[in-house]
Design an enzyme around this catalytic site. Structure first.
Site, PDB file in Angstrom:
ATOM      1  N   ASN A   1      44.914  26.284  30.755  1.00  0.00           N
ATOM      2  CA  ASN A   1      46.129  27.107  30.605  1.00  0.00           C
ATOM      3  C   ASN A   1      46.996  27.209  31.865  1.00  0.00           C
ATOM      4  O   ASN A   1      47.799  28.119  32.012  1.00  0.00           O
ATOM      5  CB  ASN A   1      45.784  28.469  29.997  1.00  0.00           C
ATOM      6  CG  ASN A   1      44.839  29.276  30.851  1.00  0.00           C
ATOM      7  OD1 ASN A   1      44.443  28.822  31.930  1.00  0.00           O
ATOM      8  ND2 ASN A   1      44.476  30.462  30.398  1.00  0.00           N
TER       9      ASN A   1
ATOM     10  N   HIS B   1      47.346  31.173  36.692  1.00  0.00           N
ATOM     11  CA  HIS B   1      46.625  32.445  36.759  1.00  0.00           C
ATOM     12  C   HIS B   1      47.541  33.525  37.303  1.00  0.00           C
ATOM     13  O   HIS B   1      48.366  33.250  38.182  1.00  0.00           O
ATOM     14  CB  HIS B   1      45.410  32.332  37.692  1.00  0.00           C
ATOM     15  CG  HIS B   1      44.922  33.664  38.188  1.00  0.00           C
ATOM     16  ND1 HIS B   1      44.066  34.444  37.457  1.00  0.00           N
ATOM     17  CD2 HIS B   1      45.226  34.375  39.303  1.00  0.00           C
ATOM     18  CE1 HIS B   1      43.849  35.580  38.131  1.00  0.00           C
ATOM     19  NE2 HIS B   1      44.535  35.563  39.240  1.00  0.00           N
TER      20      HIS B   1
ATOM     21  N   GLU C   1      42.622  39.854  45.154  1.00  0.00           N
ATOM     22  CA  GLU C   1      42.848  38.401  45.102  1.00  0.00           C
ATOM     23  C   GLU C   1      43.696  37.928  46.283  1.00  0.00           C
ATOM     24  O   GLU C   1      43.464  36.854  46.835  1.00  0.00           O
ATOM     25  CB  GLU C   1      43.500  38.045  43.755  1.00  0.00           C
ATOM     26  CG  GLU C   1      42.525  38.223  42.601  1.00  0.00           C
ATOM     27  CD  GLU C   1      43.177  38.111  41.222  1.00  0.00           C
ATOM     28  OE1 GLU C   1      44.393  37.871  41.131  1.00  0.00           O
ATOM     29  OE2 GLU C   1      42.438  38.261  40.218  1.00  0.00           O
TER      30      GLU C   1
ATOM     31  N   LYS D   1      46.916  26.254  38.405  1.00  0.00           N
ATOM     32  CA  LYS D   1      45.577  25.687  38.270  1.00  0.00           C
ATOM     33  C   LYS D   1      45.627  24.158  38.400  1.00  0.00           C
ATOM     34  O   LYS D   1      46.708  23.560  38.358  1.00  0.00           O
ATOM     35  CB  LYS D   1      45.001  26.127  36.915  1.00  0.00           C
ATOM     36  CG  LYS D   1      44.812  27.652  36.818  1.00  0.00           C
ATOM     37  CD  LYS D   1      44.214  28.069  35.478  1.00  0.00           C
ATOM     38  CE  LYS D   1      43.988  29.579  35.433  1.00  0.00           C
ATOM     39  NZ  LYS D   1      43.358  30.009  34.149  1.00  0.00           N
TER      40      LYS D   1
ATOM     41  N   TYR E   1      36.574  34.800  40.133  1.00  0.00           N
ATOM     42  CA  TYR E   1      36.334  35.131  38.724  1.00  0.00           C
ATOM     43  C   TYR E   1      35.028  35.901  38.529  1.00  0.00           C
ATOM     44  O   TYR E   1      34.420  35.824  37.452  1.00  0.00           O
ATOM     45  CB  TYR E   1      36.329  33.843  37.881  1.00  0.00           C
ATOM     46  CG  TYR E   1      37.711  33.316  37.518  1.00  0.00           C
ATOM     47  CD1 TYR E   1      38.663  34.121  36.882  1.00  0.00           C
ATOM     48  CD2 TYR E   1      38.059  31.994  37.781  1.00  0.00           C
ATOM     49  CE1 TYR E   1      39.919  33.626  36.540  1.00  0.00           C
ATOM     50  CE2 TYR E   1      39.324  31.496  37.430  1.00  0.00           C
ATOM     51  CZ  TYR E   1      40.248  32.322  36.814  1.00  0.00           C
ATOM     52  OH  TYR E   1      41.495  31.841  36.458  1.00  0.00           O
TER      53      TYR E   1
END
Ligand code: GTP
Ligand code: MG
Length: 148
Positions: A112, A115, A126, A9, A49
């Site tokens: 965080n 992913h 994905e 990320k 998402y």
């Protein structure tokens, strides 16, 4: 053998953790079959998402994820989806075991750093979403030393 979509990320990229995260997957024995640095659009991230649309944190999540470039990757190997998730740790870094990527490198659920696909079906979806051009097929010289 299985494939999973792993993404570093924007905070992971900005904090200089790209090499460390890639190293963990390499060292575990997974094979890198696609990778690129991309600045994702909000539209693309809303697609990625889509399952979380409606959650109170959704707008913040999209803003966070669009705030800079991400590293999109596909890793292949035994049990890649479940073991990949275990390597990342829990969604909330405070609940991630020490030794996992989130448990070692971050603190906040909204920052965080990585992913990972949560099932084989979402991995397929994905991978198509982030790599419509397809992945790279090649033989790894290490395969017979990693798999029996
Ligand atoms: P991903 O690998 O990013 O998909 O995380 P995950 O599968 O562990 O969690 P989930 O798909 O449920 O949520 C996606 C992302 O939304 C998380 O990684 C967090 O960055 C963010 N997120 C999830 N829950 C919360 C929350 O309660 N608060 C905030 N601020 N962010 C959240
Ligand atoms: Mg998820």
């Amino acid at each position: 053998t299985e494939r999973t979509y792993i993404m570093i990320k924007p905070d992971g990229v900005q904090r200089g953790l790209v090499g460390k995260i890639i190293q963990r997957f390499e060292e575990r024995g997974y094979k890198l079959i696609a990778m690129k640095l991309v600045q994702p659009t909000e539209q693309h991230l809303e697609n990625h998402y889509a399952d979380l649309k409606g959650k109170p944190f959704f707008p913040g999540l999209i803003k966070y994820m669009a705030s800079g470039p991400v590293v999109a990757m596909v890793w292949q190997g035994l049990d890649a989806v479940k073991t990949g998730r275990a390597m990342l740790g829990a969604t909330n870094p405070l609940q991630s075991p020490v030794g996992s990527i989130r448990g070692d490198f971050c603190l906040a659920v909204g920052r965080n750093i990585c992913h990972g696909s949560d099932s084989v079906e979402s991995a397929e979806k994905e991978i198509k979403l982030w790599f419509p051009e397809g992945v790279v097929q090649y033989t790894s010289a290490l395969e017979s030393w990693i798999f029996e």
